[in-house]
Design an enzyme around this catalytic site. Structure first.
Site, PDB file in Angstrom:
ATOM      1  N   ASP A 178       0.857  -1.192   0.000  1.00  0.00           N
ATOM      2  CA  ASP A 178       0.000   0.000   0.000  1.00  0.00           C
ATOM      3  C   ASP A 178       0.890   1.238   0.000  1.00  0.00           C
ATOM      4  O   ASP A 178       1.692   1.429   0.916  1.00  0.00           O
ATOM      5  CB  ASP A 178      -0.902  -0.028   1.240  1.00  0.00           C
ATOM      6  CG  ASP A 178      -1.838   1.170   1.289  1.00  0.00           C
ATOM      7  OD1 ASP A 178      -1.440   2.188   1.872  1.00  0.00           O
ATOM      8  OD2 ASP A 178      -2.944   1.097   0.738  1.00  0.00           O
ATOM      9  N   ASP A 190      -9.316  -0.267   1.921  1.00  0.00           N
ATOM     10  CA  ASP A 190      -9.303   0.191   0.522  1.00  0.00           C
ATOM     11  C   ASP A 190     -10.576  -0.248  -0.189  1.00  0.00           C
ATOM     12  O   ASP A 190     -11.208   0.531  -0.902  1.00  0.00           O
ATOM     13  CB  ASP A 190      -8.078  -0.359  -0.221  1.00  0.00           C
ATOM     14  CG  ASP A 190      -6.819   0.456   0.050  1.00  0.00           C
ATOM     15  OD1 ASP A 190      -6.935   1.434   0.812  1.00  0.00           O
ATOM     16  OD2 ASP A 190      -5.746   0.120  -0.458  1.00  0.00           O
ATOM     17  N   THR A 248      -3.287   5.404  -3.899  1.00  0.00           N
ATOM     18  CA  THR A 248      -2.140   6.104  -3.292  1.00  0.00           C
ATOM     19  C   THR A 248      -0.849   5.832  -4.071  1.00  0.00           C
ATOM     20  O   THR A 248      -0.017   6.720  -4.221  1.00  0.00           O
ATOM     21  CB  THR A 248      -1.947   5.676  -1.821  1.00  0.00           C
ATOM     22  OG1 THR A 248      -1.974   4.253  -1.754  1.00  0.00           O
ATOM     23  CG2 THR A 248      -3.031   6.230  -0.947  1.00  0.00           C
ATOM     24  N   THR A 249      -0.694   4.596  -4.570  1.00  0.00           N
ATOM     25  CA  THR A 249       0.506   4.260  -5.343  1.00  0.00           C
ATOM     26  C   THR A 249       0.488   4.994  -6.683  1.00  0.00           C
ATOM     27  O   THR A 249       1.491   5.586  -7.097  1.00  0.00           O
ATOM     28  CB  THR A 249       0.586   2.731  -5.569  1.00  0.00           C
ATOM     29  OG1 THR A 249       0.370   2.082  -4.323  1.00  0.00           O
ATOM     30  CG2 THR A 249       1.930   2.328  -6.115  1.00  0.00           C
TER      31      THR A 249
END
Length: 559
Positions: A70, A402, A103-104
């Site tokens: 994550d 998520d 987020t990545t």
């Protein structure tokens, strides 16, 4: 402040206005350094994108281990000293708080947006020209996304929702149990969803609590139709199972009130002491009688319950639980339909919760847990996670959060965009086409944004070991006609597939937030043309008045 003047006072001298310990760096070098710092942060988590993502193992100073892919969880654990790198880490946190996923992607995209700007900085193009081209490209990308790429979805169709959440979970550890994870995410989000005055509210953070209990198998994880607490009854004689209980929630003590601060009591007669004890007992009896008058089966309080109060409650056949967290008490109130009361003398019949179907104490592992289950219309829930070890449970919790955020985003905005790099490729082709209409030198940075979007499909291909150039060229050709925007990369095999057939979709709100955040961060970092870092004054060398003034911290010492 020191002022240096040349020997010849008539001639103009060098005046240094800043403190001697202050460092000031400016010019192109700073912009290129910022770009390099952002690229370095993006490279750290580049391998964490897609279904073939690698894990990172992070050691914290206390010796604890975090294993995750994550983006936000990784960057949260990393210490950096460069200010531009700190800004990059901040955007991952913002993305996580705002939409909970992507987020990545946002870090990789922001890093690439800055990387393609490096050549313009080296050619001495003014940053303002680059920034205005970037912002224009952002506007056009969002218009394209809204009008051509996004599709509407029916949120009441459970199969559709499962497919959407699947594409989020497929890149995580939980992909082996994706059906279970999808069911948990949808059930939890639908449970906590409320609508007031035509406005939908889904508060996962407050009302969907995840309880991790090591042991058992992941398949045993479930969403409870109610709430679970890590508490046991206060007295061994109290009932440990009650069907259709009347639940009373308090946030006051069921014990004698102690003084707020130091309290001194002076006794004149011998009988005064026993009278004082008697007053305490009478107060506790009165409080317990007020509670017993409502005939509750279960009393839950956030504060303490004295031994004498326990005695009265046991005699009345009431089960009591004490020192419950305020957040847990609010969840029980939402699940059972009870009202949290602050005073026992103001209790009313409507404060009692009648919505709970079963109250039970069960032992899981080494500890006892309280269950309020089979609630009629719970607006809060507990997600019970079982697993082999604490590390696995931590990662499963991150994956589930998520998934729940994706479900929430789709329910709030029922639009989807194709995943697997298809959306980014469609935007890249559209912007490349539109760049021909842009006049002047701004055309080149505009084209660079289009090229930067290709980083997402390229990274997915790299992470699954595919042929990057061949696959990317074929994908570009598929999108060139601009008829079907669903062609993307299959992250498992590295081949080009239709995302519609594979069923890989992303939430529209996540994608919009990713693109906005990435481009806006890139423009912000390109605007920086100087970094000023002041030195800390040594203790004892400066006066007290100077010491009291806040001094800027140099970048080397920060963090």
């Amino acid at each position: 402040f020191t002022v240096h003047l040349s020997a010849d006072m008539a001639a103009p001298g060098q005046v240094i206005v800043l403190n001697t310990q202050t460092r000031k760096e400016e010019g192109r070098r700073i912009q290129l350094e910022n770009i390099l710092a952002a690229k370095t942060v993006a490279d750290v988590i580049r391998t964490c994108l897609g279904p073939r993502a690698m894990l990172k193992m992070l050691m914290d100073p206390m010796g604890g281990i975090v294993m995750t892919n994550d983006g936000n969880a990784i960057l949260r654990e990393i210490n950096v000293s460069h200010p531009a790198a700190k800004s990059m880490i901040e955007i991952a946190r913002t993305q996580d708080e705002e939409v909970g996923d992507g987020t990545t992607s946002v870090i990789i995209l922001a890093g690439e947006m800055l990387a393609v700007a490096a050549e313009f900085m080296e050619q001495n193009m003014h940053p303002t020209v680059v920034i205005s081209a970037y912002l224009r490209a952002l506007e056009d990308a969002l218009t394209e996304l809204n009008e051509r790429v996004s599709v509407k979805v029916d949120i009441n169709n459970r199969e559709e929702l499962v497919r959407i959440i699947n594409s989020s979970i497929n890149t995580k550890i939980m992909k082996k149990w994706n059906d279970l994870a999808c069911t948990i995410a949808i059930d939890a989000v639908k449970t906590v969803s409320t609508e007031q005055n035509g406005r939908k509210e889904i508060d996962i953070k407050r009302y969907a609590k995840v309880e991790k209990i090591p042991g058992g198998e992941i398949e045993e994880s479930c969403v409870l139709t109610g709430v679970m607490l890590n508490k046991d009854v206060v007295h061994p004689k109290m009932k440990r199972r009650v069907e259709n209980p009347r639940v009373l929630l308090l946030d006051c003590n069921l014990e004698y009130k102690k003084g707020e601060s130091q309290t001194a009591v002076e006794f004149v007669n011998e009988a005064d002491f026993s009278r004082m004890l008697q007053i305490e007992e009478e107060y506790i009896k009165r409080v317990c009688d007020e509670v017993i008058a409502l005939r509750p089966d279960v009393v839950v309080t956030e504060k303490g319950i004295s031994d004498l109060a326990q005695h009265y409650l046991v005699k009345a056949g009431i089960t009591a639980i004490r020192r419950v967290r305020k957040t847990d008490n609010n969840r029980i109130a939402r699940a059972c339909g009870a009202t949290v009361c602050s005073r026992t003398d103001e209790l009313k019949e409507e404060d009692i919760g009648l919505g709970c179907g079963l109250f039970e104490i069960r032992k899981l592992g080494d500890e006892y847990f309280t269950f309020f289950e089979k609630c009629k219309n719970p607006k809060a829930c507990t997600i019970l996670l079982r697993g082999a070890s604490k590390d696995i449970l931590m990662e499963v919790e991150r994956n589930l959060l998520d998934a729940m955020n994706v479900a929430r985003n789709v329910m709030m905005d029922a639009r989807l965009v194709p995943g697997g790099g298809a959306t980014e490729m469609a935007l890249s082709v559209a912007l490349t086409e539109k760049a021909k209409t842009v006049e002047g030198v701004a055309q080149w940075p505009y084209k660079a944004v289009a090229k930067a979007f290709e980083v997402i499909p390229r990274t997915i291909i790299q992470n699954c070991g595919g042929s990057t150039i061949r696959t990317l060229t074929a994908l570009r050709a598929k999108h060139a006609s601009r008829e079907d925007a669903t062609w993307g990369v299959d992250g498992n095999s590295g081949d080009i597939k239709s995302m519609n057939e594979l069923g890989i979709w992303d939430a529209y709100s996540v994608k919009v937030q990713t693109i906005k955040t990435a481009i806006e961060t890139a423009t912000m970092l390109l605007r920086i043309d100087a970094i000023v870092s002041g030195g800390k004054s040594k203790r004892g060398q400066s006066s007290g008045a100077e010491q009291q003034q806040a001094q800027p911290v140099p970048e080397q010492e920060a963090d």
